[in-house]
Write an enzyme that holds these catalytic residues in place. Structure first.
Site, PDB file in Angstrom:
ATOM      1  N   HIS A 192     -20.353  53.064  18.426  1.00 21.82           N
ATOM      2  CA  HIS A 192     -20.453  53.779  17.152  1.00 21.82           C
ATOM      3  C   HIS A 192     -21.862  53.697  16.581  1.00 21.82           C
ATOM      4  O   HIS A 192     -22.594  52.760  16.862  1.00 21.82           O
ATOM      5  CB  HIS A 192     -19.415  53.323  16.120  1.00 21.82           C
ATOM      6  CG  HIS A 192     -19.474  51.906  15.630  1.00 21.82           C
ATOM      7  ND1 HIS A 192     -19.318  50.795  16.438  1.00 21.82           N
ATOM      8  CD2 HIS A 192     -19.633  51.404  14.362  1.00 21.82           C
ATOM      9  CE1 HIS A 192     -19.351  49.692  15.702  1.00 21.82           C
ATOM     10  NE2 HIS A 192     -19.551  50.024  14.449  1.00 21.82           N
ATOM     11  N   GLU A 239     -22.588  45.879  18.616  1.00 19.37           N
ATOM     12  CA  GLU A 239     -21.636  44.799  18.292  1.00 19.37           C
ATOM     13  C   GLU A 239     -20.823  44.377  19.518  1.00 19.37           C
ATOM     14  O   GLU A 239     -20.154  43.339  19.486  1.00 19.37           O
ATOM     15  CB  GLU A 239     -20.682  45.248  17.184  1.00 19.37           C
ATOM     16  CG  GLU A 239     -21.363  45.401  15.837  1.00 19.37           C
ATOM     17  CD  GLU A 239     -20.462  45.992  14.759  1.00 19.37           C
ATOM     18  OE1 GLU A 239     -20.819  45.904  13.584  1.00 19.37           O
ATOM     19  OE2 GLU A 239     -19.388  46.537  15.089  1.00 19.37           O
TER      20      GLU A 239
HETATM   21  C1  DHB Z   1     -17.700  51.185  10.421  1.00 21.92           C
HETATM   22  C2  DHB Z   1     -17.734  50.394  11.579  1.00 21.92           C
HETATM   23  C3  DHB Z   1     -18.244  49.096  11.538  1.00 21.92           C
HETATM   24  O1  DHB Z   1     -18.346  48.275  12.617  1.00 21.92           O
HETATM   25  C4  DHB Z   1     -18.684  48.558  10.334  1.00 21.92           C
HETATM   26  O2  DHB Z   1     -19.095  47.273  10.330  1.00 21.92           O
HETATM   27  C5  DHB Z   1     -18.678  49.340   9.186  1.00 21.92           C
HETATM   28  C6  DHB Z   1     -18.183  50.652   9.231  1.00 21.92           C
HETATM   29  C7  DHB Z   1     -17.127  52.563  10.459  1.00 21.92           C
HETATM   30  O3  DHB Z   1     -16.896  53.130  11.528  1.00 21.92           O
HETATM   31  O4  DHB Z   1     -16.859  53.106   9.373  1.00 21.92           O
HETATM   32 FE    FE Z   2     -19.494  46.415  12.120  1.00 21.76          FE
END
Ligand code: DHB
Ligand code: FE
Length: 279
Positions: A192, A239
Site C-alpha cells: 500500500h 511494513e
Molecule cells: C492505512 C494503512 C496503514 O498501514 C496505516 O498505518 C494507516 C492507514 C490505510 O490503508 O488507510
Molecule cells: Fe501502517
C-alpha cells in the site's frame, strides 16, 4: 525453556478499528476481511499463548519525527493507546511481560543491536487493532512485549537487518528461562501507498510471492534494499519488514497454517497468515 508456539502476521489498517466499533464485521465490504480471522482464533485456542511479542511500526503516537529509533523494545509494566485522530476508541491497557522484555533487551545489546529501551510506551493502531482481531472481547489473556521497527522516517533498516533482528529475538525467546508459551505477532502491509503520485498503489503478484516466500524461501525479500522494496510494495507496504522479522523469529523452517488475502481494505492490500515452527 520458553516455547514459540507460532506466528500471526496481519495488516493493521486504522479503518478496522472503526469497523469493530460500529460492528460492521458482516457488511459486504468487511466480511471477506473479518472472515479471515475465524481460523486464526480457532488456531489460537489450541496454541494457547501466554505472551505475545509484537513487531509493529509506530506511526507518530509514541515516536515522532524529532526522535525516531530504528529499533525500540518496550519494557513497561503496561501499555496504553491514545487518540491518533483516526476516530478509533481507546481500548483496555495491555499487561507487559517485563522479565521477557529485559531478557530480550540484554540479549539484543549483547548481540550488537543498538536498540532503544522504552520503560514507558504508548502503542498505536498497529499494535492495538491486530490484538483486537485476535481477542475481540479485548480481555487480553496474554502479556505483551512491543518491538517497534521504524518504517515511517527514512533511512529505514534493511530487510536483511530486520531478518537478523527477528532471528536474534527468536533465539532469545527459546533461551528464556520460563515455561511460558510465546506467540509472535507481526503487523503491517501488505502492499500500500497512502500519498503522492502512486497513492492507492497495490501489487498483488508481489504480495502473493512474498507470502509464499515466508515458508518456501524466507530470506527472499532480503535481496532488496528499502528503496527497491518501496518500489515493489509502496511507501507503507514496506511494513512487510514486520512480517519478515516475525518469520525469522520462528527459526529455520516454518509451515503455513492459514492465510487470507483481500483487496482492498481502505487503501491497503490486506493479508493475514498463521505459521508454526517446523522441524
Ligand atoms: C492505512 C494503512 C496503514 O498501514 C496505516 O498505518 C494507516 C492507514 C490505510 O490503508 O488507510
Ligand atoms: Fe501502517
Amino acid at each position: 525453556m520458553a516455547q514459540i508456539v507460532g506466528a500471526v502476521t496481519t495488516s493493521h489498517v486504522p479503518a478496522i478499528g472503526k469497523a469493530i466499533f460500529k460492528q460492521l464485521q458482516s457488511e459486504p465490504y468487511w466480511k471477506p476481511f473479518f472472515d479471515g480471522f475465524v481460523k486464526v482464533r480457532q488456531w489460537l485456542e489450541s496454541a494457547r499463548p501466554d505472551v505475545v511479542v509484537v513487531f509493529y511500526n509506530d506511526h507518530g503516537l509514541n515516536f515522532f519525527l524529532d526522535k525516531m529509533p530504528t529499533f525500540a523494545v518496550g519494557a513497561a509494566p503496561s501499555y496504553t493507546n491514545a487518540d491518533e485522530g483516526w476516530g478509533i476508541p481507546t481500548i483496555p491497557a495491555f499487561r507487559g511481560e517485563q522479565d521477557l522484555s529485559w531478557h530480550l533487551i540484554n540479549r539484543l545489546v549483547a548481540a550488537d543491536f543498538d536498540i532503544t529501551t522504552c520503560q514507558e510506551m504508548l502503542v498505536d493502531h498497529a499494535f492495538t487493532l491486530p490484538m483486537a482481531l485476535l481477542w475481540p472481547d479485548q480481555k487480553w489473556p496474554v502479556q505483551v512485549v512491543p518491538v517497534c521497527i521504524n518504517t515511517v522516517q527514512f533511512p529505514l533498516p534493511s530487510a536483511k537487518r530486520c531478518y537478523a533482528l527477528g532471528e536474534q529475538i527468536g533465539n532469545a525467546i527459546r533461551g528464556w528461562q520460563s515455561d511460558k508459551r510465546v506467540l509472535i505477532l507481526g503487523t503491517g502491509g501488505l502492499s500500500h501507498q497512502l500519498e503522492g503520485e502512486r497513492a492507492g498503489f497495490i501489487n498483488k503478484s508481489f504480495d502473493i510471492q512474498f507470502m509464499d516466500s515466508l515458508t518456501k524461501d524466507p530470506k527472499w525479500a532480503t535481496q532488496w534494499n528499502s528503496a527497491e522494496l518501496v518500489e515493489k510494495a509502496g511507501t507503507q507496504g514496506i511494513e512487510l519488514l514486520m512480517w519478515l522479522a516475525t518469520r525469522a523469529a520462528l527459526g529455520d523452517k516454518a509451515r503455513e497454517v492459514h492465510r487470507n488475502y483481500h483487496i482492498p481494505i481502505s487503501n491497503t492490500a490486506s493479508g493475514v497468515m498463521v505459521m508454526e515452527p517446523a522441524a
